[in-house]
Design a protein around this motif. Structure first.
Motif, mmCIF file in Angstrom:
data_model
loop_
_atom_site.group_PDB
_atom_site.id
_atom_site.type_symbol
_atom_site.label_atom_id
_atom_site.label_comp_id
_atom_site.label_asym_id
_atom_site.label_seq_id
_atom_site.Cartn_x
_atom_site.Cartn_y
_atom_site.Cartn_z
ATOM 1 N N LEU A 165 0.806 -1.214 0.000
ATOM 2 C CA LEU A 165 0.000 0.000 0.000
ATOM 3 C C LEU A 165 0.841 1.266 0.000
ATOM 4 N N LEU A 166 2.006 1.207 -0.628
ATOM 5 C CA LEU A 166 2.882 2.365 -0.777
ATOM 6 C C LEU A 166 3.611 2.241 -2.107
ATOM 7 N N ASP A 167 3.921 3.396 -2.711
ATOM 8 C CA ASP A 167 4.687 3.380 -3.964
ATOM 9 C C ASP A 167 5.558 4.634 -4.020
ATOM 10 N N ILE A 168 6.565 4.577 -4.866
ATOM 11 C CA ILE A 168 7.491 5.696 -5.038
ATOM 12 C C ILE A 168 7.863 5.773 -6.514
ATOM 13 N N GLY A 169 8.129 6.963 -7.004
ATOM 14 C CA GLY A 169 8.523 7.101 -8.404
ATOM 15 C C GLY A 169 9.031 8.492 -8.695
ATOM 16 N N ARG A 170 9.606 8.635 -9.871
ATOM 17 C CA ARG A 170 10.066 9.943 -10.316
ATOM 18 C C ARG A 170 8.882 10.708 -10.904
ATOM 19 N N ILE A 171 8.712 11.946 -10.483
ATOM 20 C CA ILE A 171 7.607 12.774 -10.966
ATOM 21 C C ILE A 171 7.606 12.864 -12.484
ATOM 22 N N GLU A 172 8.789 13.000 -13.068
ATOM 23 C CA GLU A 172 8.889 13.273 -14.504
ATOM 24 C C GLU A 172 8.717 12.038 -15.379
ATOM 25 N N THR A 173 8.764 10.832 -14.780
ATOM 26 C CA THR A 173 8.697 9.618 -15.603
ATOM 27 C C THR A 173 7.623 8.626 -15.161
ATOM 28 N N LEU A 174 6.985 8.831 -14.028
ATOM 29 C CA LEU A 174 5.999 7.874 -13.525
ATOM 30 C C LEU A 174 4.788 7.818 -14.451
#
Length: 288
Positions: A22-31
């Motif tokens: 129930l958590l995720d992370i990513g780059r703003i510019e590529t997600l």
């Protein structure tokens, strides 16, 4: 009558990685599917944005937050948002469902202990010094690294790092805005904040909340002022204004909104809104 503006809602995908996480992370510019334009939208989960590069503004409800390197932005479920980008934005987005922490800590009030979530009176963005920002980046890289090698116990490791990050950010936030940063006040204050989010449609008076909490109005005001700097009534009014502005976003008539929120007539609604915001509902709508 003007057409109703549709605000798209995005929900969390719990099984994106196969196992429920129930958590995720990513780059703003590529997600993938990350909205980075002027489209009005809202999330049903929590998100923290860490801006490394870029310029422009990020609008959260009615608050415009300048986009600059080193800015951190906190969003709570249901807030209306959009971007105005002047220079390409780069950085991290960290987002999670409330149950990622609630179920582990067995505390449904857990996220209400942090000043930056469900905040009505202070900004929900802050710019912190480079050294402090880099400390946050290190924790994000640790979370990102675990996503690259997910194991059955990854949820526990990620949760522990997230908890550390949330506490550090709460200290920074309290320091920037000169408010109390201790995550323990009185449990009834956290219960009141939670009730404001979940029972607001039905209960909008201090007396209604004191009956539910089984405390006196004087005690509720005391703990509200201790942690937020506002009285219980002021917190209710801030929440009411926030909800009214969401309705104004969608081009509903003042009459429809007034009766929907229990005002006796539109003129009383207009006076209330102007007293708290400095502008009439019509003026506010034009400014959007």
């Amino acid at each position: 009558m003007e057409p109703v503006t549709k605000i798209k809602t995005y929900h969390f995908l719990p099984c994106k990685y196969g196992l429920e996480l129930l958590l995720d992370i990513g780059r703003i510019e590529t997600l993938n599917h990350f909205v980075l334009d002027s489209t009005l939208h809202q999330l049903s989960f929590y998100e923290i944005l860490f801006i490394e590069k870029g310029a422009g503004t990020f609008t959260l409800d009615e608050n415009k937050i300048p986009i600059t390197p080193g800015t951190t932005i906190f969003t709570s479920p249901g807030q209306v948002r959009c971007w105005e980008i002047k220079e390409k934005v780069e950085g991290y987005t960290l987002f999670f469902d409330k149950d990622f922490l609630y179920l582990f800590f067995s505390d449904e009030l857990f996220l209400y202990r942090f000043q930056y979530f469900h905040q009505y009176s202070f900004p929900t963005g802050m710019k912190i010094p480079e050294v402090s920002f880099q400390k946050c980046m290190n924790l994000l890289h640790e979370i990102e690294g675990e996503f690259g090698q997910l194991q059955n116990d990854s949820g526990h490791l990620i949760r522990s790092v997230l908890y550390q990050l949330l506490v550090i950010l709460n200290r920074y936030y309290a320091s920037v805005y000169h408010i109390q940063g201790d995550t323990y006040v009185h449990p009834d204050f956290y219960r009141f904040r939670s009730l404001l989010e979940n029972s607001f449609i039905n209960d909008r008076t201090v007396e209604a909340y004191t009956r539910i909490l089984n405390v006196s109005p004087g005690f509720l005001n005391k703990i509200c002022r201790q942690f937020s700097g506002l009285s219980a009534q002021q917190m209710i009014h801030h929440k009411l204004i926030s909800e009214i502005k969401k309705e104004l976003y969608q081009n509903k008539s003042a009459k429809e909104i007034a009766y929907g929120f229990g005002f006796s007539d539109p003129s009383n609604f207009n006076r209330f809104f102007k007293k708290l915001t400095g502008s009439t509902p019509q003026q506010y709508r034009k400014s959007l």
